[in-house]
Design an enzyme around this catalytic site. Structure first.
Site, PDB file in Angstrom:
ATOM      1  N   MET A   1     -11.825   3.685  -4.860  1.00 10.22           N
ATOM      2  CA  MET A   1     -12.209   3.388  -3.768  1.00 10.22           C
ATOM      3  C   MET A   1     -10.899   2.062  -2.988  1.00 10.22           C
ATOM      4  O   MET A   1     -10.183   0.839  -2.822  1.00 10.22           O
ATOM      5  CB  MET A   1     -13.029   1.276  -3.612  1.00 10.22           C
ATOM      6  CG  MET A   1     -13.846   2.327  -4.587  1.00 10.22           C
ATOM      7  SD  MET A   1     -14.874   2.580  -3.588  1.00 10.22           S
ATOM      8  CE  MET A   1     -15.746   1.323  -2.425  1.00 10.22           C
TER       9      MET A   1
ATOM     10  N   ASP B   1     -13.381   7.025   7.272  1.00  6.28           N
ATOM     11  CA  ASP B   1     -14.373   8.467   7.188  1.00  6.28           C
ATOM     12  C   ASP B   1     -14.952   9.081   8.037  1.00  6.28           C
ATOM     13  O   ASP B   1     -15.867   9.267   9.060  1.00  6.28           O
ATOM     14  CB  ASP B   1     -15.399   6.606   7.016  1.00  6.28           C
ATOM     15  CG  ASP B   1     -15.264   6.534   5.461  1.00  6.28           C
ATOM     16  OD1 ASP B   1     -14.831   7.247   4.798  1.00  6.28           O
ATOM     17  OD2 ASP B   1     -15.352   5.174   5.596  1.00  6.28           O
TER      18      ASP B   1
ATOM     19  N   LEU C   1      -6.574   4.979   1.903  1.00 11.45           N
ATOM     20  CA  LEU C   1      -4.847   5.305   1.817  1.00 11.45           C
ATOM     21  C   LEU C   1      -3.916   4.930   3.613  1.00 11.45           C
ATOM     22  O   LEU C   1      -4.903   5.361   4.276  1.00 11.45           O
ATOM     23  CB  LEU C   1      -5.392   6.778   1.892  1.00 11.45           C
ATOM     24  CG  LEU C   1      -5.824   6.908   0.270  1.00 11.45           C
ATOM     25  CD1 LEU C   1      -6.835   8.902   0.381  1.00 11.45           C
ATOM     26  CD2 LEU C   1      -5.337   6.968  -0.833  1.00 11.45           C
TER      27      LEU C   1
ATOM     28  N   HIS D   1     -18.804  10.844   1.528  1.00  6.90           N
ATOM     29  CA  HIS D   1     -19.215   9.470   1.973  1.00  6.90           C
ATOM     30  C   HIS D   1     -20.405   8.760   1.778  1.00  6.90           C
ATOM     31  O   HIS D   1     -21.282   9.751   2.314  1.00  6.90           O
ATOM     32  CB  HIS D   1     -18.397   9.367   3.416  1.00  6.90           C
ATOM     33  CG  HIS D   1     -18.575   7.749   4.142  1.00  6.90           C
ATOM     34  ND1 HIS D   1     -18.450   6.743   3.369  1.00  6.90           N
ATOM     35  CD2 HIS D   1     -19.538   7.804   4.661  1.00  6.90           C
ATOM     36  CE1 HIS D   1     -18.853   5.080   4.095  1.00  6.90           C
ATOM     37  NE2 HIS D   1     -19.638   5.757   4.595  1.00  6.90           N
TER      38      HIS D   1
ATOM     39  N   ARG E   1       0.798  -1.531   0.056  1.00  2.00           N
ATOM     40  CA  ARG E   1       0.589  -0.221   0.238  1.00  2.00           C
ATOM     41  C   ARG E   1       0.376   1.003  -0.332  1.00  2.00           C
ATOM     42  O   ARG E   1       1.413   1.974  -1.011  1.00  2.00           O
ATOM     43  CB  ARG E   1      -0.768  -0.098   1.370  1.00  2.00           C
ATOM     44  CG  ARG E   1      -2.145   1.175   1.359  1.00  2.00           C
ATOM     45  CD  ARG E   1      -3.386   0.787   2.842  1.00  2.00           C
ATOM     46  NE  ARG E   1      -3.821  -0.568   2.107  1.00  2.00           N
ATOM     47  CZ  ARG E   1      -5.183  -0.995   1.720  1.00  2.00           C
ATOM     48  NH1 ARG E   1      -5.513   0.487   0.874  1.00  2.00           N
ATOM     49  NH2 ARG E   1      -5.120  -1.677   1.223  1.00  2.00           N
TER      50      ARG E   1
ATOM     51  N   ASN F   1     -13.195  13.903   0.641  1.00  2.00           N
ATOM     52  CA  ASN F   1     -14.147  12.628   0.689  1.00  2.00           C
ATOM     53  C   ASN F   1     -15.366  12.916   0.684  1.00  2.00           C
ATOM     54  O   ASN F   1     -15.722  13.861   1.229  1.00  2.00           O
ATOM     55  CB  ASN F   1     -13.651  11.693   1.146  1.00  2.00           C
ATOM     56  CG  ASN F   1     -14.256  10.250   0.870  1.00  2.00           C
ATOM     57  OD1 ASN F   1     -14.408   9.934  -0.482  1.00  2.00           O
ATOM     58  ND2 ASN F   1     -14.225   9.556   1.535  1.00  2.00           N
TER      59      ASN F   1
ATOM     60  N   GLN G   1     -28.134  13.160  -4.201  1.00  4.02           N
ATOM     61  CA  GLN G   1     -27.675  15.006  -3.594  1.00  4.02           C
ATOM     62  C   GLN G   1     -26.234  15.056  -4.148  1.00  4.02           C
ATOM     63  O   GLN G   1     -25.238  16.258  -3.551  1.00  4.02           O
ATOM     64  CB  GLN G   1     -28.012  14.656  -2.325  1.00  4.02           C
ATOM     65  CG  GLN G   1     -29.837  14.982  -2.206  1.00  4.02           C
ATOM     66  CD  GLN G   1     -30.239  15.467  -2.303  1.00  4.02           C
ATOM     67  OE1 GLN G   1     -30.016  17.346  -2.609  1.00  4.02           O
ATOM     68  NE2 GLN G   1     -30.772  15.677  -2.957  1.00  4.02           N
TER      69      GLN G   1
HETATM   70  C1  GRF Z   1     -20.469   7.470  -4.515  1.00  4.45           C
HETATM   71  O1  GRF Z   1     -21.696   6.979  -3.826  1.00  4.45           O
HETATM   72  C2  GRF Z   1     -19.712   8.075  -2.720  1.00  4.45           C
HETATM   73  O2  GRF Z   1     -20.233   8.848  -1.990  1.00  4.45           O
HETATM   74  C3  GRF Z   1     -18.658   6.650  -3.021  1.00  4.45           C
HETATM   75  O3  GRF Z   1     -18.226   6.526  -3.718  1.00  4.45           O
HETATM   76  C4  GRF Z   1     -19.572   6.729  -4.941  1.00  4.45           C
HETATM   77  C5  GRF Z   1     -19.190   6.642  -5.774  1.00  4.45           C
HETATM   78  O4  GRF Z   1     -19.915   6.833  -7.141  1.00  4.45           O
HETATM   79  N1  GRF Z   1     -17.553   7.445  -2.081  1.00  4.45           N
HETATM   80  P1  GRF Z   1     -19.283   8.053  -8.724  1.00  4.45           P
HETATM   81  O5  GRF Z   1     -18.624   7.334  -9.087  1.00  4.45           O
HETATM   82  O6  GRF Z   1     -19.562   9.008  -7.694  1.00  4.45           O
HETATM   83  O7  GRF Z   1     -20.261   7.345  -8.985  1.00  4.45           O
END
Ligand code: GRF
Length: 212
Positions: free
Chosen positions: A92, A147, A95, A111, A67, A109, A175
């Site tokens: 995904m 997170d 880090l 979440h 990593r 980020n 949203q």
């Molecule tokens: C979203 O649900 C975000 O909250 C999470 O990963 C997803 C990313 O979706 N961290 P996208 O690739 O922007 O469509």
């Protein structure tokens, strides 16, 4: 004058990335996406960036033994752009401490939960299973706690009877596409310390605070 520079990290579809592309193009967000970096070569977000004429790069974590080694290579890829913010948009990867420290205060980020509830994965199903009446998304600074960094902006949506995780996810994503560029704008304009940031009835301490 050069616009504030963003480097956006993705792993997948990139709908949040698209929101940034659109708002930078319309001028709603006064910033420029210097580069989009994916750890997956087939991430659709890379196509979105290319279509918008944005520079892209792929750095596969599979090419590294650890990593730390991957994160160091990522730092070396990002640093030449001298970004004002590094935006994680569906990146995904967990880090390393070294990466987080290197970009501390510039690393954000989104979440898909009302943090501090449901850090980690499967947030939508967990909210449904718990019988919650609402769910949402949180934009936050990234710290070494998964997170767990200070929240910037949060949006809540209702959970309806019969909702599946997919239905709830798409309600929340709508949203996300609003609050993520908006939170970025607030940071870049230095407005986080002017009280509280509000969005559709949600309010959170605006910066530098732990969760209440
Ligand atoms: C979203 O649900 C975000 O909250 C999470 O990963 C997803 C990313 O979706 N961290 P996208 O690739 O922007 O469509």
């Amino acid at each position: 004058m050069k616009k504030p520079q963003l480097v956006i990290l993705i792993s997948g579809s990139g709908t949040n990335l698209q929101a940034f592309i659109d708002q930078c193009a319309s001028g709603e967000l006064n910033a420029e996406i210097a580069c989009v970096i994916s750890n997956k070569a087939d991430a659709f977000g890379l196509e979105r960036a290319k279509s918008a004429g944005i520079q892209t790069a792929t750095l596969s974590h599979k090419d590294f033994d650890s990593r730390e080694a991957f994160d160091q290579a990522l730092i070396e890829l990002i640093d030449p752009y001298q970004p004002d913010l590094v935006v994680l948009a569906g990146f995904m990867r967990i880090l390393s401490a070294g990466f987080v420290q290197h970009f501390l205060g510039k690393l954000i980020n989104i979440h898909p939960s009302l943090l501090p509830k449901y850090a980690g994965l499967n947030t939508h199903q967990r909210a449904i299973d718990a019988g919650d009446s609402e769910a949402g998304a949180t934009v936050h600074f990234v710290t070494e706690e998964l997170d767990g960094g200070p929240a910037i902006l949060q949006a809540a949506v209702p959970i309806h009877e019969g909702d599946t995780a997919d239905i709830l996810a798409s309600r929340i994503l709508e949203q996300e596409h609003k609050i993520y560029p908006l939170a970025t704008k607030l940071i870049l304009e230095g407005k986080l310390n002017e009280g509280q940031a509000f969005y559709e009835g949600s309010a959170l301490p605006a910066s530098g605070h732990a969760y209440p």
